[in-house]
Design an enzyme around this catalytic site. Structure first.
Site, PDB file in Angstrom:
ATOM      1  N   ASN A  41      -4.487   5.460  -1.514  1.00  0.00           N
ATOM      2  CA  ASN A  41      -4.041   4.339  -1.000  1.00  0.00           C
ATOM      3  C   ASN A  41      -5.074   2.976  -0.716  1.00  0.00           C
ATOM      4  O   ASN A  41      -6.120   3.598  -0.277  1.00  0.00           O
ATOM      5  CB  ASN A  41      -3.447   4.814   0.460  1.00  0.00           C
ATOM      6  CG  ASN A  41      -2.977   3.850   1.039  1.00  0.00           C
ATOM      7  OD1 ASN A  41      -2.222   2.606   0.504  1.00  0.00           O
ATOM      8  ND2 ASN A  41      -2.882   3.569   2.470  1.00  0.00           N
ATOM      9  N   MET A  92       0.717  -1.302  -0.134  1.00  0.00           N
ATOM     10  CA  MET A  92       0.131   0.004   0.027  1.00  0.00           C
ATOM     11  C   MET A  92       0.894   1.203  -0.115  1.00  0.00           C
ATOM     12  O   MET A  92       2.064   1.190   0.227  1.00  0.00           O
ATOM     13  CB  MET A  92      -0.822  -0.010   1.271  1.00  0.00           C
ATOM     14  CG  MET A  92      -2.119  -1.240   1.252  1.00  0.00           C
ATOM     15  SD  MET A  92      -2.997  -1.246  -0.245  1.00  0.00           S
ATOM     16  CE  MET A  92      -3.977  -2.372   0.215  1.00  0.00           C
ATOM     17  N   CYS A  93       0.339   2.371  -0.249  1.00  0.00           N
ATOM     18  CA  CYS A  93       1.006   3.735  -0.428  1.00  0.00           C
ATOM     19  C   CYS A  93       0.851   4.476   0.787  1.00  0.00           C
ATOM     20  O   CYS A  93       0.041   4.094   1.818  1.00  0.00           O
ATOM     21  CB  CYS A  93       0.373   4.493  -1.515  1.00  0.00           C
ATOM     22  SG  CYS A  93       0.401   3.440  -3.113  1.00  0.00           S
ATOM     23  N   ARG A  94       1.618   5.616   0.748  1.00  0.00           N
ATOM     24  CA  ARG A  94       1.552   6.585   1.989  1.00  0.00           C
ATOM     25  C   ARG A  94       1.179   7.804   1.254  1.00  0.00           C
ATOM     26  O   ARG A  94       1.828   8.191   0.344  1.00  0.00           O
ATOM     27  CB  ARG A  94       2.898   6.710   2.806  1.00  0.00           C
ATOM     28  CG  ARG A  94       3.042   5.224   3.349  1.00  0.00           C
ATOM     29  CD  ARG A  94       2.316   4.875   4.651  1.00  0.00           C
ATOM     30  NE  ARG A  94       1.149   4.565   4.420  1.00  0.00           N
ATOM     31  CZ  ARG A  94       0.215   3.994   5.338  1.00  0.00           C
ATOM     32  NH1 ARG A  94       0.384   4.442   6.566  1.00  0.00           N
ATOM     33  NH2 ARG A  94      -0.831   3.440   4.893  1.00  0.00           N
TER      34      ARG A  94
END
Length: 267
Positions: free
Chosen positions: A112, A1-3
Site C-alpha cells: 500500500n 491507496m490500497c487496503r
C-alpha cells in the site's frame, strides 16, 4: 491507496478476515475508514500457503465486493498463513498482472503506497535488475518493482536488509533524476514461514499499519486498518518500523534505507 490484511497462526478459513467481519477486507474495498480514498475497486488478490512451499494465488480485476468466486474460495480455503489485498490504483492499468499479491517462488508480497516520481525513475530501476529477476516482471506497477528490487537485494537470506537496500535504490534513483521520491511504503511479505511488514515514508505521513492478536486462538494479523475493533487487540505500528512475526512472537525493529555495498548492486 490500497487496503490489505495478512494472517499468521493456527489455520483459519480466509473468510474470518477477508469477508466475514463487520469491517472485513471486502467491506474496506468499498468503504475504507482510514485510507486516502474510501473505495478500493481496482482489483484484488489473495495468496495462501498450504502443503507446498510456494503459495496458491487468486487475483482478478473485478472489485472485491462483486466477485462471487472470492467469497466462495474464502469459505473453503483454510490456511495458517495468507495475504489478501484490495487495490486502489495509483498508476498502472487495471489488469491481473498489476493486482497484488505478487509471487516469486516461496515469496509473496503486497503493498500500500506509491513511488511519487515513478515515471521518472522506472527505466533506471528496471535496468538495474539482474536478468533472472527482470524475467519475472509481468506488470507495470511500482509495487511489483519494489518487490523485484528486494529480491535482487537478497530477500531470501536478509528480509530486513533487502527491504532497506531496495528503498535506498529508489531514493538514489530519484536523487539522480533530481526528483522528489514521494515514497510511501507499507508492505507485507512472507516466505511461507514468517510474516514480515514495513511501514516507511519519505513524507510526513505513512499509510497506516496495525498489528493484532486474537484473544480466542493462536493467531496474529497485520492490517491496513482493523477489520473488527471489538475482536483482536490492535496496536498501531509507528512509521519507520520493520516487523517480523512468527508463530510465537512479533518483533518490531526500526527501519531506514540502507545503501548496499557497490559489489552487491546489480548493474
Amino acid at each position: 491507496m490500497c487496503r490489505w490484511a495478512a494472517y499468521l497462526g493456527e489455520p483459519v478459513f480466509l473468510e474470518e478476515i477477508v469477508t466475514a467481519p463487520r469491517q472485513s477486507l471486502i467491506a474496506q474495498s468499498h468503504h475504507a475508514l482510514e485510507a486516502k480514498t474510501a473505495t478500493n475497486g481496482d482489483g484484488f488478490g489473495i495468496a495462501w500457503y498450504g502443503d507446498r512451499a510456494e503459495p496458491g494465488r487468486y487475483r482478478d480485476v473485478l472489485p472485491a465486493w462483486s466477485d462471487c468466486n472470492l467469497k466462495s474460495l474464502c469459505r473453503q480455503i483454510r490456511s495458517g498463513l495468507f495475504l489478501a489485498h484490495v487495490r486502489a490504483s495509483t498508476g498502472g492499468a487495471t489488469n491481473r498482472n498489476n493486482c497484488h499479491p505478487f509471487v516469486s517462488g516461496r515469496w509473496s508480497f503486497m503493498h500500500n503506497g506509491q513511488i511519487g516520481c515513478f515515471p521518472l525513475i522506472r527505466r533506471r530501476l528496471v535496468d538495474s535488475l539482474p536478468d533472472d529477476i527482470y524475467a519475472q516482471m509481468h506488470g507495470t506497477t511500482d509495487s511489483e518493482l519494489i518487490f523485484l528490487l528486494m529480491l535482487a537485494e537478497g530477500l531470501d537470506h536478509d528480509p530486513h536488509g533487502a527491504a532497506a537496500r531496495a528503498v535506498a535504490r529508489v531514493l538514489a534513483a530519484a536523487d539522480r533524476a533530481d526528483a522528489d521520491p514521494a515514497l510511501k511504503l507499507t508492505a507485507a511479505f512472507s516466505d511461507g514461514e514468517r510474516l514480515y511488514a514495513v511501514r516507511y515514508s519519505t513524507m510526513s505521513h505513512a499509510p497506516t499499519l496495525y498489528a493484532g492478536t486474537f484473544r480466542n486462538r493462536l493467531g496474529r494479523c497485520l492490517v491496513s486498518e482493523p477489520f473488527d475493533r471489538d475482536g483482536p487487540e490492535w496496536q498501531a505500528v509507528p512509521p519507520g518500523s520493520f516487523i517480523t512475526a512468527t508463530q510465537d512472537s512479533v518483533a518490531v525493529a526500526s527501519f531506514e534505507p540502507m545503501a548496499a555495498p557497490v559489489h552487491a548492486l546489480a548493474v
